[in-house]
Each structure stands twice: as structure tokens, then as C-alpha cells.
Design a protein around this motif. Structure first.
Motif, short mmCIF file in Angstrom:
data_model
loop_
_atom_site.label_atom_id
_atom_site.label_comp_id
_atom_site.label_asym_id
_atom_site.label_seq_id
_atom_site.Cartn_x
_atom_site.Cartn_y
_atom_site.Cartn_z
N GLY A 433 0.82 -1.21 0.00
CA GLY A 433 0.00 0.00 0.00
C GLY A 433 0.85 1.26 0.00
N VAL A 434 1.92 1.25 0.79
CA VAL A 434 2.84 2.40 0.82
C VAL A 434 3.43 2.63 -0.57
CG1 VAL A 434 4.99 3.29 1.79
CG2 VAL A 434 3.36 2.09 3.26
N ILE A 435 3.85 1.54 -1.20
CA ILE A 435 4.46 1.63 -2.53
C ILE A 435 3.43 2.10 -3.56
CG2 ILE A 435 5.48 0.26 -4.39
CD1 ILE A 435 6.76 -1.47 -2.17
N PHE A 436 2.20 1.60 -3.46
CA PHE A 436 1.15 1.97 -4.41
C PHE A 436 0.84 3.46 -4.33
CE2 PHE A 436 -3.29 2.40 -5.77
CZ PHE A 436 -3.24 1.76 -7.01
N GLU A 437 0.84 4.02 -3.12
CA GLU A 437 0.54 5.44 -2.96
C GLU A 437 1.66 6.33 -3.46
OE1 GLU A 437 -0.34 6.12 1.10
OE2 GLU A 437 -2.19 4.94 1.10
N THR A 438 2.92 5.92 -3.24
CA THR A 438 4.06 6.79 -3.55
C THR A 438 4.74 6.45 -4.86
OG1 THR A 438 5.62 5.37 -2.35
CG2 THR A 438 4.47 7.08 -1.08
N HIS A 439 4.50 5.22 -5.39
CA HIS A 439 5.24 4.73 -6.56
C HIS A 439 6.74 4.75 -6.30
CE1 HIS A 439 1.41 4.89 -8.51
NE2 HIS A 439 1.89 4.60 -9.70
N ARG A 440 7.11 4.52 -5.03
CA ARG A 440 8.52 4.50 -4.63
C ARG A 440 8.75 3.35 -3.67
NH1 ARG A 440 9.17 10.87 -2.89
NH2 ARG A 440 9.11 11.79 -4.97
N PRO A 441 10.00 2.94 -3.49
CA PRO A 441 10.28 1.96 -2.44
C PRO A 441 9.80 2.46 -1.08
CG PRO A 441 12.18 2.24 -3.87
CD PRO A 441 11.21 3.33 -4.24
N GLY A 442 9.41 1.54 -0.22
CA GLY A 442 8.92 1.94 1.10
C GLY A 442 9.16 0.84 2.11
N ARG A 443 8.86 1.15 3.36
CA ARG A 443 9.02 0.15 4.41
C ARG A 443 7.96 0.36 5.48
NH1 ARG A 443 14.29 -0.43 7.33
NH2 ARG A 443 15.28 -0.29 5.27
N VAL A 444 7.60 -0.75 6.13
CA VAL A 444 6.75 -0.73 7.32
C VAL A 444 7.61 -1.26 8.45
CG1 VAL A 444 4.72 -1.70 8.44
CG2 VAL A 444 4.60 -1.02 6.03
N ALA A 465 8.54 -6.55 10.36
CA ALA A 465 8.72 -5.37 9.51
C ALA A 465 8.98 -5.82 8.08
CB ALA A 465 9.88 -4.51 10.02
N SER A 466 8.82 -4.91 7.14
CA SER A 466 9.06 -5.26 5.74
C SER A 466 9.55 -4.05 4.97
CB SER A 466 7.79 -5.81 5.09
OG SER A 466 6.77 -4.84 5.07
N VAL A 467 10.28 -4.34 3.90
CA VAL A 467 10.77 -3.32 2.97
C VAL A 467 10.42 -3.80 1.56
CG1 VAL A 467 12.80 -2.14 2.04
CG2 VAL A 467 12.65 -2.65 4.49
N GLY A 468 9.92 -2.88 0.73
CA GLY A 468 9.52 -3.28 -0.62
C GLY A 468 9.92 -2.27 -1.66
N ALA A 469 9.94 -2.74 -2.91
CA ALA A 469 10.28 -1.88 -4.05
C ALA A 469 9.29 -2.15 -5.18
CB ALA A 469 11.71 -2.15 -4.52
N THR A 470 9.13 -1.16 -6.04
CA THR A 470 8.18 -1.26 -7.13
C THR A 470 8.64 -2.22 -8.22
OG1 THR A 470 9.23 0.59 -8.26
CG2 THR A 470 7.42 1.11 -6.79
N ILE A 471 7.69 -2.91 -8.84
CA ILE A 471 7.93 -3.68 -10.05
C ILE A 471 7.14 -2.98 -11.15
CG2 ILE A 471 7.69 -5.89 -11.23
CD1 ILE A 471 7.82 -7.26 -8.52
N THR A 472 7.84 -2.34 -12.04
CA THR A 472 7.20 -1.59 -13.12
C THR A 472 7.42 -2.34 -14.43
OG1 THR A 472 7.60 0.49 -11.95
CG2 THR A 472 7.08 0.63 -14.30
N VAL A 473 6.34 -2.77 -15.04
CA VAL A 473 6.41 -3.56 -16.27
C VAL A 473 5.85 -2.73 -17.42
CG1 VAL A 473 5.67 -5.66 -17.44
CG2 VAL A 473 6.21 -5.70 -15.00
#
Length: 896
Positions: A433-444, A465-473
Motif C-alpha cells: 500500500g505504501v508503494i502503491f501510494e508513492t510509486h517509490r520503495p517503502g518500508r513498514v 517489519a518489511s521493505v519493498g520496491a516497485t515492479i514496473t512492467v
């Protein structure tokens, strides 16, 4: 009005009395003793201010230094009565005429007797606190105007020769300051070199970057006597990350967090690419300032870190006191960051090489799977496992964003197995959800109190906790790749960066895999649609077509069951086709209507006109829910069938197992139903056309039979009787009247010919007035004969093609008949006009309304007649608001 400020020129020095000279020398010796005892600069400056005030008998004195390339004056020490705003550490821009600015410009003692009309911040502050009289003398160190010693008075006049005496005193003070500065510089250099050696040793030993950053922060904070320090790194997406820090009071809680550049000291450094400071965070906006205030920081100074020519990050120090950090903090940080940058570059290069080797090996393994044509599920599982191992995480997940705002887990890895593939979640509370809102890597940083289904699943697996990055296709935000940690252990600070580097290649692999699957799927869909289209083209029965459609869709998705239903005029649904993988279908029978109830896919589809999904039928109420459960449906997806703009029905596919339908079912069904709608429209059109033609033929046949019957029972019988009588007369005539017998025979033959001609004419009969006078006179006759008053608006001149006139005549005639017989209307309005080669006929009454073309042959006959010549008829009849009938009849030829 006050007079302008006057700058008094210094006067010739009076003879210095021996006592005063001795007093001054004693004061200077005390200052020199402090310098020799290695007192700090702060102690030396404070002693100078006190000694000057006591020797010259002043109520206050200040020692100030010119900084920032002589654009700012910094107060170093104050003694005596003074307002808080002029306390030690305060900085004042030299933005207007003032005593300090004039001393800097001339290098000579200066006095100002009136600040009333002088502009600038320093002059405004002096007026605000009542200091209208100010005098000062320059402190010249190594041939440069280093600073100023000043005194002020709110009302009393300053001594006449004060600036001269200050000037004489500062010559000796400058020597003490120079000695103190030299001593401080040497001490500082020794401390800096020792600190830098410790950092360099740590880096040379291969310490992790996080440990290097913590050591750097601690060393620099102690060097500049700050309470907190930290290192930040600039990210490619326009943010910065707090990498590590040191504090005197508590843990550095912002480590690992990302912040926007706006409103931050790191942002100011990024813009100027030089050392900067913020002296007060109290009123600054934004999340960074809020975090700074939460930590109790009041001011900050920072310097850029350039690594191999690029702006890498910033080294920051913070103060919790009201006094800003020392004026030379910027220069000291700049000197320190040069060697820090070297240590960072070495650590980065060493770590980067190892990371690159690991990443390349992992990516090669993933690329091999892609090249071998591995299924998407296998590919996603492999990607999740590889990235978790790369960053040392406890687990990972690969998710895809759906059109309805949810996220689907399409792959994952944990030591105990990942069981959530195919499950959909709302994005609330997730790193996706954080990534979807910002279109940037994020973390909880903590899932403990996060709301929503996904955080609950995370807690169930022990994720903290988690850290994620966008997958843009192909330019579209496709999904997210996330790694997780258990317990309180933080994920590495560079996790976002490493994920970003990995997802760039993962996106390419996904695009290739998707393209290959898309080709196969398209081939299957096209083959299925061709089979359906062939059935339609062959004139197969609708029931057979609908059964085939359900079977094809169910196999293509793939699903366990499928059903096709049509929405009826009363709002109910009728099942027209069904299919199951097992070969049987229970629940609702074909052709059986059932209500449209809340909770099912059909209700959602008709409410939104978009595809919809039901994750579970366990709690769906009503007959539809019961039928779905009876059929064994666990979940289902439905998609609207829109035929020529109207919501015709719905096609539904279902799963009878715990395995949900594929995540892209909502996307695939519309692709199929678009072509399905065309097939249905064609089938409906052909069926409707066939029915229309049949009705027209039947009507014509019935009319012809009625005319023949009328002729037979009426005029034909009379003519036959007359012919028989003539034949009898002919037979009864004497032989000698042969000539008369021949005449009678001729009359009989003529009568027979007339009868035959009458029969021919009857075949094309229509109202005589229409044939003779055209549409206008015939409609006027209808209006005149109508028992309901008619307002006729006739805008037609000349004659129209005969089929159009006949059709228009019967449209008006039938409408007037219905208004009189059924509508209980009190008035009727008829409007007839030719526009754009189309005859438009509109009839509206004020009757009861509620007319239904499907329940009467009259309106259906009009529709057939209009459509037979390429026209159309529309009936609107809402109960209680009257009936409106509109016909549009194309003109095959112009009016004449």
C-alpha cells in the motif's frame, strides 16, 4: 522626523593616563594567561568581553566575528546587560547600514547615534530593544577584519572618545585571539586527525557500512561538541535515507527511515551542494521538521558528502540547546567529510563487488528459468527465494496490484513454506500500500498494530517489519517485491536500493513471461471465439450457442464451472447456458428465472457495470446464494455482457475448491465478453430480423385472406350472382335473338374481367384519401375523426415515397386508436417533420401510460412496418405520465 544616521569619524587619541594603561595591560595579561592555559575559544572570548567592559567602565560589551564570507555577524560572547536575542551564538545578517557593517567596510572604529531610519534586520532589532547609540572597533587578525568589539546604550550618551579607546584595546586583544585561535586550530587538527584515523581503520578492517556510519556520526558530534549527529544518503527517487547516527541521550530512532527533501537540511544541502544550517526548526513545515522536533533537536548544521564526484549524501550534526551550533561548524564538517567520503567509497566498492556477484548469480538463475519457459508461479517463487537470500531476510513476497484496488500474492518464500499465493488483500497497512501510494520503495517498520487483513496474515507468520520496491512492467506499476524480518531485527539500510536494482531485471523477466503466456492465452481465446462464431454463423439454436460459450470460457480461464444469464424486463435473471468441468450442473435450471439478490456476482456486476468477484458464498443470502452453494461454488467472478450499449446479461465463472480463480480473471472475462456480445448481437439481430419478416409475411397473408374473404362474401358474391343471372337470361333467350345472346355473353365476360381486376386491386389496397391526397390530407382526416382532441403540427410539403406515407399513416392511426381506447387520454399532440432525409413522426398523449409493445400486436405491427423500410420506432410509456411514440422513417427518394 528623525535625522539620518551619522557615522562619526574617529578622533585623535588623547594622552593615555598611566593608570589606565596599567589597568589595560593587567586585563590583557589575564586574557593571555587563559590562552596559555589552553582555555577554549569560548572562555577566551567571554574573558575579553568582561575585561573590556570593566576596564572601560561600560554597561555591556560584545565580541563578534564576521562569518559566511563577511555576510553574517556571529555573537561570540556578551557581558553585562543585553537582550536575549543578542546572546552568544546568535547570527545577524549584514543586510543594511549598521555599526558592524561600517566597521567591516572601513576597518576603523565607528559610532552610530541614531538607528531610527536605518533598514536591515540588525538595525530593526537594535531599535526594538532601545539601543539607539552603538560604538565599536574592529578586531584585525592577520591583516583581516576578523570581528568587532562593541558596546551600546539605550539612552545615555556614550563617552566622547569611546571608539578610540576600543580601537586601542582591540589591537592587543587581536593578538590574544590569534594565539587562542592558533592553539584551538592545532588542538582541533590533532583531534580531527585522530578521529579520522579511527574511522579509516574501521573501514580498512571491512566493517559493515552501518557500523562505519555510526562511528562517523559519533566522532564528528564530539569534535564539534554537538549532542547528535547522523549520515544521510540521497536516493534516486528524490528522497533521502537516514543511514546511521549517534546521540548522547537515546537510540537514533530515525535510522532506516526515508524522508522527502522538502523542508529538510539535507534538502537544502542537495539544492546548494554546499554546507548549510538551520538555526531553528520550531516553525518549519513537513515530516522532517516534525521528526526533528520529536527528537528535541533545535538547530542543525550539515555538509555534503561527495563520493567519486557525485553528491552521495550529507553529514549532519544537531543541537538541543537554544544556542545555535558554533559558527565554524560548517568548515569543520567540510574538512571531515572529505576523508569520510573516501572511507564510504572504499566500503561501497568492497561491498558493492560482493553484492554484484551475488545479484548476478541470482539473476542468472532467474533468467534461466525464464528462458526455459517456466510457469509464472514457479518463476515468482524463485524470485522471492533469491531476493530473500540476497538481503538476508526471513521471508519475501511478490504481489500484483489489481484493478479493484486490492493486491494479490503471486509468489513468496519463507522457511516454513508460503501458503498465501492467490490470496487477495486490501492494501491498507501493507508495504504494498505504501508503494502503491508513492510509486517509490517503502518500508513498514512494525506490523504489531497495523490494521487490515494483510498485516494480520503477516503477524500470523511472525513478520515484524518489511521493505519493498516497485515492479514496473512496460511503464505500468505492476506490483511490488518485498522482504520481511522477524523479531526486532531491522533489515539492512541499503535494502531498498538492492531491491530496486533487482526489480529492474525482475520486471524484464515478468514482461517476457507475461508476453509468452499472453500469446498462448490469446491463441486459446481466439480459437474458442472462432468456434463460437462458427456456431452462430451456422445458425445454431441460441441455447446451443450459450452452452458452447459457457464451456469455452470455463476452459480458457480456467474455472470449474460457468453460467450465462440474461436480465429480463422485470429485473430477474434467466439462466441460458451452464457448464461444469465434472459434466453435471445442479442449482438453477436452464430457462428458469431467479431474482437478482444482494451478495452475488450478478448483483455487483449490474450495480457497477464492471467485473466483480465473490471470495466466498458461505454467507451470501437468498436463492442465488443457496443455488451457488448447492452447485459447490466456493468463489466466483462475473463480467457484464453489454450488447449495443445495453446491459444484456452476465457471464460467471466459479471455483469449487479452496483455490481462488486466477487473479487476472476480471481482466480476461471482459476481453471474451466483448466478442461474445458481438456474437449475441448478431444472433439476436438475425433472430429478430427473421421474426420480423415472418410477422410481416403473416400480416400480409392474413390481410390478403381477409380481403379475399370480404370480396368473396361481398362484392364478389354480388358480381357472381349478377353473372349467373345474365347467363340464365342468355340461355332463356330465343334462338332468333342470336344477336342479343351474343351481347349478353360479352357482358358476362366483361363482368368476369372486372371481378378479376378487383381482386388484383385489393392486393395493394390502402386508404383512398392517402392514395389521392398524400400524407397531409390523410392525417388531417384522422385528426378530424379522432374522438380525442388532436393538435396536429404538420411540417411536410408535397408527396413522400408511398411506403413512407403508408407507414406514417398507420403509426398515427394506431397511436390515436390506442389513446382513445386504452389510454383514457384527454388530448393528443402529433408532430410530423422532414429532417435530414428522414421523416420524424411523434405522437404524445396525456393518458394513463404503461403501454407495453410486447403485449399487443398493434405496436409490434407498427415496429415491423417501420423496420421493413429501414426505420425505427421508440415507445416511452411510464405509468401515470402518458405515452410517447416516435418513429423515424428514412426517405429513399426526395419529396416531390
Amino acid at each position: 522626523m528623525s535625522r539620518p544616521a551619522q557615522f562619526a569619524e574617529p578622533r585623535e587619541q588623547d594622552r593615555v593616563e598611566p593608570e589606565r594603561l596599567a589597568e589595560e595591560q593587567a586585563a590583557l595579561r589575564r586574557v593571555a594567561t587563559l590562552v596559555a592555559q589552553s582555555a577554549s575559544s569560548t572562555e577566551v572570548f567571554s574573558a575579553v568581553a568582561q575585561e573590556v567592559a570593566e576596564v572601560l567602565h561600560l554597561s555591556n560589551t560584545a565580541v563578534c566575528r564576521y562569518d559566511d564570507q563577511d555576510t553574517v555577524m556571529t555573537v561570540l560572547a556578551v557581558w553585562g546587560d543585553h537582550p536575549d536575542v543578542f546572546s552568544a551564538g546568535s547570527r545577524w545578517p549584514l543586510d543594511g547600514p549598521s555599526m558592524s557593517a561600517e566597521v567591516l567596510r572601513t576597518g576603523r572604529p565607528v559610532r552610530i547615534e541614531d538607528y531610527t531610519d536605518l533598514p536591515g534586520g540588525l538595525a530593526a532589532a537594535a531599535r526594538e530593544h532601545g539601543f539607539n547609540r552603538v560604538a565599536g572597533a574592529p578586531i584585525i587578525v592577520d591583516g583581516r577584519v576578523w570581528g568587532v568589539i562593541s558596546t551600546s546604550s539605550p539612552d545615555a550618551s556614550l563617552p566622547a572618545n569611546l571608539e578610540d579607546r576600543l580601537g586601542q584595546f582591540t589591537e592587543l586583544v587581536a593578538t590574544a585571539i590569534a594565539n587562542s585561535q592558533a592553539h584551538d586550530e592545532l588542538t582541533r587538527l590533532v583531534e580531527e586527525q585522530a578521529a579520522l584515523r579511527r574511522v579509516a581503520t574501521l573501514a580498512a578492517q571491512g566493517a559493515p557500512p552501518a557500523k562505519v556510519f555510526e562511528a562517523v556520526s559519533a566522532e564528528v558530534a564530539q569534535l564539534v561538541q554537538a549532542e547528535d549527529a547522523g549520515v544521510t544518503r540521497y536516493e534516486a527517487d528524490g528522497t533521502f535515507t537516514a543511514l546511521g547516527g549517534w546521540t548522547t541521550s537515546r537510540a537514533h530512532t530515525v535510522t532506516g527511515r526515508r524522508f522527502p527533501l522538502e523542508g529538510s537540511l539535507s534538502g537544502l544541502i542537495f539544492e546548494t551542494r554546499g554546507a548549510s544550517r538551520i538555526d531553528d526548526f520550531e516553525d518549519r513545515p513537513g515530516p522532517v521538521a516534525a521528526a526533528v522536533r520529536e527528537l528535541g533537536w533545535r538547530s542543525a548544521v550539515g555538509a555534503p558528502i561527495f563520493v567519486e564526484g557525485r553528491l552521495w549524501g550529507a553529514l549532519l550534526v544537531y543541537s538541543r540547546s537554544k544556542q545555535p551550533l558554533p559558527p565554524d561548524t560548517e568548515s569543520r564538517l567540510v574538512e571531515f567529510t572529505e576523508i569520510v567520503a573516501t572511507a564510504i567509497a572504499s566500503a561501497e566498492n568492497r561491498q558493492g563487488l560482493a553484492d554484484l556477484l551475488e545479484e548476478q548469480a541470482a539473476l542468472r538463475r532467474v533468467a534461466t528459468l525464464v528462458a526455459a519457459g517456466a510457469p509464472a508461479a514457479e518463476l515468482f517463487e524463485a524470485v522471492s527465494a533469491e531476493v530473500a537470500a540476497l538481503v538476508g531476510a526471513d521471508g519475501s513476497a511478490l504481489t500484483r496490484y489489481e484493478a479493484d484496488g486490492t493486491v494479490t500474492a503471486v509468489g513468496g518464500w519463507t522457511e516454513g513454506g508460503y501458503k498465501y499465493v492467490g490470496t487477495r488483500y486490501p492494501v491498507e497497512g501493507t508495504v504494498s500500500g505504501v508503494i502503491f501510494e508513492t510509486h517509490r520503495p517503502g518500508r513498514v517498520d512494525n506490523y504489531t498494530d497495523a490494521p487490515g487483513e494483510a498485516p494480520e496474515a503477516a503477524r500470523e507468520m511472525g513478520w515484524h517489519a518489511s521493505v519493498g520496491a516497485t515492479i514496473t512492467v512496460e511503464g505500468r506499476l505492476w506490483g511490488a517485491l518485498a522482504v520481511v524480518s522477524k523479531g526486532d531485527r531491522r533489515l539492512p539500510l541499503d535494502t531498498e536500493r538492492r531491491l530496486v536494482e533487482f526489480t529492474d531485471l525482475v520486471a524484464s523477466a515478468i514482461a517476457n513471461s507475461q508476453a509468452r503466456e499472453e500469446v498462448g492465452r490469446l491463441a486459446e481465446e481466439q480459437a474458442a471465439l472462432r468456434r463460437v462464431a462458427t456456431l452462430v454463423a451456422d445458425g445454431a439454436e441460441p441455447a446451443k450457442v450459450f452452452e458452447a460459450v459457457c464451456a469455452e470460457v470455463g476452459r480458457v480461464i480456467p474455472a470449474d464451472a460457468a453460467a450465462l444469464s440474461r436480465r429480463e424486463a422485470d429485473g430477474k435473471l434467466t439462466a441460458l447456458g451452464t457448464w461444469t468441468r465434472s459434466g453435471g450442473y445442479t442449482g438453477i435450471h436452464l430457462g428458469e428465472p431467479f431474482p437478482l439478490e444482494r451478495g452475488g456476482t450478478a448483483h455487483q456486476v449490474f450495480a457497477t457495470r464492471h467485473p466483480a468477484r465473490v471470495e466466498s458464498y458461505a454467507g451470501v443470502p437468498g436463492r442465488g446464494g443457496a443455488a451457488a452453494r448447492l452447485a459447490g461454488w466456493r468463489s466466483a467472478v462475473g463480467s457484464p455482457i453489454v450488447v449495443e450499449g445495453d446491459l444484456w446479461g452476465v457471464i460467471t465463472v466459479a471455483s469449487t475448491s479452496d483455490r481462488p480463480l486466477p487473479a487476472d480473471t476480471e481482466e480476461r472475462l471482459p476481453e471474451f465478453t466483448d466478442l461474445l456480445a458481438t456474437a449475441i448481437a448478431n444472433a439476436d439481430s438475425r433472430a429478430e430480423l427473421d421474426a420480423s419478416r415472418a410477422r410481416i409475411v403473416a400480416t400480409a397473408d392474413a390481410t390478403r385472406r381477409r380481403i379475399e374473404r370480404d370480396l368473396h362474401d361481398g362484392a364478389q358474391q354480388q358480381l357472381v350472382s349478377l353473372a349467373l343471372e345474365l347467363r340464365a337470361m342468355q340461355a332463356a333467350a330465343p334462338i332468333e335473338l342470336q344477336e342479343h345472346r351474343a351481347e349478353l355473353s360479352h357482358v358476362v365476360e366483361g363482368l368476369t374481367s372486372v371481378l378479376d381486376g378487383l381482386r388484383e386491386i385489393a392486393l395493394g389496397i390502402h386508404p383512398a384519401i392517402l392514395a389521392e391526397g398524400g400524407l397531409g390530407p390523410s392525417l388531417k382526416t384522422l385528426a378530424r375523426r379522432s374522438p380525442v382532441p388532436v393538435e396536429l403540427d404538420l411540417q411536410v410539403e408535397g408527396r413522400l415515397p408511398e411506403p413512407v406515407e403508408v407507414a406514417a399513416y398507420y403509426v398515427v392511426s394506431e397511436a390515436l386508436t390506442n389513446a382513445a381506447k386504452h389510454a383514457q387520454a384527454s388530448s393528443v399532440w402529433v408532430h410530423v417533420v422532414v429532417e435530414d432525409d428522414v421523416l420524424r413522426v411523434a405522437v404524445r398523449d396525456d393518458g394513463l401510460g404503461g403501454a407495453d409493445a410486447r403485449r399487443g400486436s398493434g405496436l409490434i405491427g407498427l415496429k415491423d412496418r417501420a423496420e421493413a423500410i429501414g426505420g425505427s420506432i421508440c415507445v416511452e410509456s411510464i405509468r401515470g405520465t402518458g405515452t410517447s411514440l416516435t418513429a423515424e422513417l428514412p426517405l429513399d427518394e426526395p419529396t416531390r
